[in-house]
Write an enzyme that holds these catalytic residues in place. Structure first.
Site, PDB file in Angstrom:
ATOM      1  N   GLY A  37     -28.358   6.911  34.290  1.00 58.69           N
ATOM      2  CA  GLY A  37     -29.780   6.569  34.369  1.00 58.69           C
ATOM      3  C   GLY A  37     -30.354   7.276  35.585  1.00 58.69           C
ATOM      4  N   ARG A  38     -31.412   6.680  36.105  1.00 59.28           N
ATOM      5  CA  ARG A  38     -32.105   7.277  37.246  1.00 59.28           C
ATOM      6  C   ARG A  38     -31.170   7.464  38.450  1.00 59.28           C
ATOM      7  NH1 ARG A  38     -37.901   6.617  37.913  1.00 59.28           N
ATOM      8  NH2 ARG A  38     -37.782   5.277  36.094  1.00 59.28           N
ATOM      9  N   ILE A  39     -30.382   6.416  38.752  1.00 64.06           N
ATOM     10  CA  ILE A  39     -29.512   6.498  39.938  1.00 64.06           C
ATOM     11  C   ILE A  39     -28.352   7.476  39.673  1.00 64.06           C
ATOM     12  CG2 ILE A  39     -27.998   5.203  41.515  1.00 64.06           C
ATOM     13  CD1 ILE A  39     -29.737   2.704  40.897  1.00 64.06           C
ATOM     14  N   ARG A  78     -24.707   5.824  27.301  1.00 59.91           N
ATOM     15  CA  ARG A  78     -25.028   5.444  25.912  1.00 59.91           C
ATOM     16  C   ARG A  78     -25.777   6.577  25.231  1.00 59.91           C
ATOM     17  NH1 ARG A  78     -28.459   0.287  26.670  1.00 59.91           N
ATOM     18  NH2 ARG A  78     -28.925   1.594  28.432  1.00 59.91           N
ATOM     19  N   ILE A  94     -21.015   1.218  42.466  1.00 59.03           N
ATOM     20  CA  ILE A  94     -22.308   0.870  43.079  1.00 59.03           C
ATOM     21  C   ILE A  94     -23.171   0.120  42.066  1.00 59.03           C
ATOM     22  CG2 ILE A  94     -22.401   2.661  44.847  1.00 59.03           C
ATOM     23  CD1 ILE A  94     -24.158   4.334  42.922  1.00 59.03           C
ATOM     24  N   ARG A 125     -22.358  -3.277  39.556  1.00 57.46           N
ATOM     25  CA  ARG A 125     -22.158  -4.707  39.759  1.00 57.46           C
ATOM     26  C   ARG A 125     -20.657  -4.974  39.729  1.00 57.46           C
ATOM     27  NH1 ARG A 125     -26.429  -4.759  41.548  1.00 57.46           N
ATOM     28  NH2 ARG A 125     -28.315  -5.829  40.838  1.00 57.46           N
ATOM     29  N   GLU A 151     -19.925 -12.268  45.710  1.00 56.78           N
ATOM     30  CA  GLU A 151     -20.331 -11.586  46.945  1.00 56.78           C
ATOM     31  C   GLU A 151     -20.781 -12.635  47.943  1.00 56.78           C
ATOM     32  OE1 GLU A 151     -23.342  -8.758  45.852  1.00 56.78           O
ATOM     33  OE2 GLU A 151     -21.904  -7.465  44.844  1.00 56.78           O
ATOM     34  N   HIS A 157     -22.807  -4.919  49.460  1.00 52.57           N
ATOM     35  CA  HIS A 157     -23.940  -4.671  48.553  1.00 52.57           C
ATOM     36  C   HIS A 157     -25.149  -4.165  49.339  1.00 52.57           C
ATOM     37  CE1 HIS A 157     -25.779  -5.885  44.448  1.00 52.57           C
ATOM     38  NE2 HIS A 157     -26.359  -4.799  44.924  1.00 52.57           N
ATOM     39  N   ILE A 158     -24.965  -2.971  49.896  1.00 52.44           N
ATOM     40  CA  ILE A 158     -26.023  -2.399  50.756  1.00 52.44           C
ATOM     41  C   ILE A 158     -26.700  -1.192  50.096  1.00 52.44           C
ATOM     42  CG2 ILE A 158     -25.102  -3.218  52.956  1.00 52.44           C
ATOM     43  CD1 ILE A 158     -23.805  -0.402  53.279  1.00 52.44           C
ATOM     44  N   GLY A 159     -26.596  -1.146  48.761  1.00 53.52           N
ATOM     45  CA  GLY A 159     -27.169  -0.002  48.035  1.00 53.52           C
ATOM     46  C   GLY A 159     -28.609   0.305  48.409  1.00 53.52           C
TER      47      GLY A 159
HETATM   48  O1  3PY Z   1     -31.180  -2.262  42.626  1.00 49.63           O
HETATM   49  C1  3PY Z   1     -30.247  -3.054  42.560  1.00 49.63           C
HETATM   50  O2  3PY Z   1     -30.247  -4.019  41.786  1.00 49.63           O
HETATM   51  C2  3PY Z   1     -29.072  -2.879  43.418  1.00 49.63           C
HETATM   52  O3  3PY Z   1     -28.217  -3.705  43.421  1.00 49.63           O
HETATM   53  C3  3PY Z   1     -28.931  -1.642  44.243  1.00 49.63           C
HETATM   54  O4  3PY Z   1     -27.751  -1.668  44.978  1.00 49.63           O
END
Ligand code: 3PY
Length: 335
Positions: free
Chosen positions: A167-169, A189, A249, A251, A280, A299-301
């Protein structure tokens, strides 16, 4: 850049219930300003103390941080609720079907999160490849003997990266990986357009198994859905190269963590780097925390000043669109 404007003119501003760490106090100062221009901010504590007075005023819920539960009881107590604006792109903590039965829209912030989350994936991949965390521990350790310890890493340059979820990420990860001269495989997909594939040099793997077998680094960038729950288990880990690294990155529940512990203990794969786990945080005695060939971040995305600011702006734009009956930029519909 987002231009705040009041939806109600001189009339009373619509109420927004802020859900996040510490309510409004947990929202960064400049965000509070942006929100206040458009909404009457109400914390959960204030709402619980003045339910009778506030329940009719609340038109939106803004989920700022963490993953609060929005249950039937809360929905029933907010008769004028129109929109739940989530910060972040993952909405697996929300019961979309239940929420839609109340006629309430859900929105997310796909624009705001993609660069910071892709950067996090790259940071984890590089840190794991070059054993940065161990290296740092050795460098700051008073035990200088340990400087001699074998801590050779592996190179990212020229290696094969398999991206699961384009996807985008995922696509932004591919863009970055291209600059490292990586060979890029992806499984999704839906296949991307040919020109999009060519722009980043990505090769589509219809079968995820092919990607797993060929990649030196496998990065998970899928949404958590019933289809992706435990997508990576014992079988998939065994398909990976013994020299490969798994980076997550997306879930935590996309990976079978027990199978991952076993694979890391038995060197079925080289290492793992996780920004997400379940739960978490992990309990302090969790087996994943006892392993050496793992990096875990909390969870520091999206945890950058810029992304957090942009998420608030995107969420406000979404909330105002719903309240004004305008097209909603980032609506999330139940499948
Ligand atoms: O955008 C989200 O839901 C994230 O968990 C990014 O880490």
């Amino acid at each position: 850049m987002y231009q705040p404007h009041s939806v109600m003119g001189d009339q009373e501003l619509p109420g927004v219930l802020i859900l996040g760490v510490g309510g409004v106090e947990g929202v960064l100062e400049n965000h509070v300003g942006l929100l206040k221009k458009n909404f009457h901010l109400i914390t959960m504590k204030e709402f619980l103390e003045n339910k009778k007075e506030l329940s009719e005023k609340i038109k939106s819920i803004f989920i700022f941080e963490r993953r609060p539960t929005i249950d039937r009881g809360l929905l029933e107590s907010l008769p004028n609720l129109k929109v739940i604006a989530n910060s972040g792109v993952g909405v697996d903590h929300l019961d979309l079907k239940l929420i839609s039965t109340f006629g309430v829209k859900v929105t997310s912030t796909p624009q705001a999160v993609s660069d910071s989350t892709a950067d996090t994936g790259m940071a984890l991949m590089l840190a794991s490849a070059r054993r940065l965390v161990e290296g740092c521990q050795i460098a700051v350790s008073p035990d200088t003997e340990r400087f001699a310890v074998d801590w050779l890493g592996v190179e990212v340059t020229g290696a094969t990266l398999g991206i699961i979820g384009m996807g985008r990420i995922g696509y932004k990860v591919a863009k970055r990986a291209k600059a490292f001269d990586m060979k890029i495989l992806y499984h999704n997909r839906k296949r991307r357009k040919e020109e999009e594939e060519q722009a980043v040099g990505a090769i589509y793997c219809k079968k995820m198994e092919d990607l797993l077998q060929q990649s030196d680094f496998v990065m998970l960038v899928v949404n958590l859905t019933p289809q992706t729950h435990r997508l990576i288990g014992k079988r998939e880990l065994e398909l990976m190269k013994p020299t490969a690294t798994l980076i997550n990155i997306s879930r935590g529940a996309v990976v079978d963590q027990d199978a991952l512990v076993e694979a890391l203990q038995n060197k079925v794969i080289r290492a793992a780097a996780l920004d997400v786990t379940y739960p978490e945080p992990l309990p302090r005695n969790h087996s994943l925390l006892k392993l050496k060939n793992i990096i875990i971040t909390p969870h520091i995305g999206t945890a950058t000043v810029q992304a957090t600011c942009m998420m608030t702006e995107e969420a406000i734009t979404n909330m105002l669109a719903v309240l004004n009956g305008l097209p909603i930029p980032s609506e999330v519909c139940p499948k």
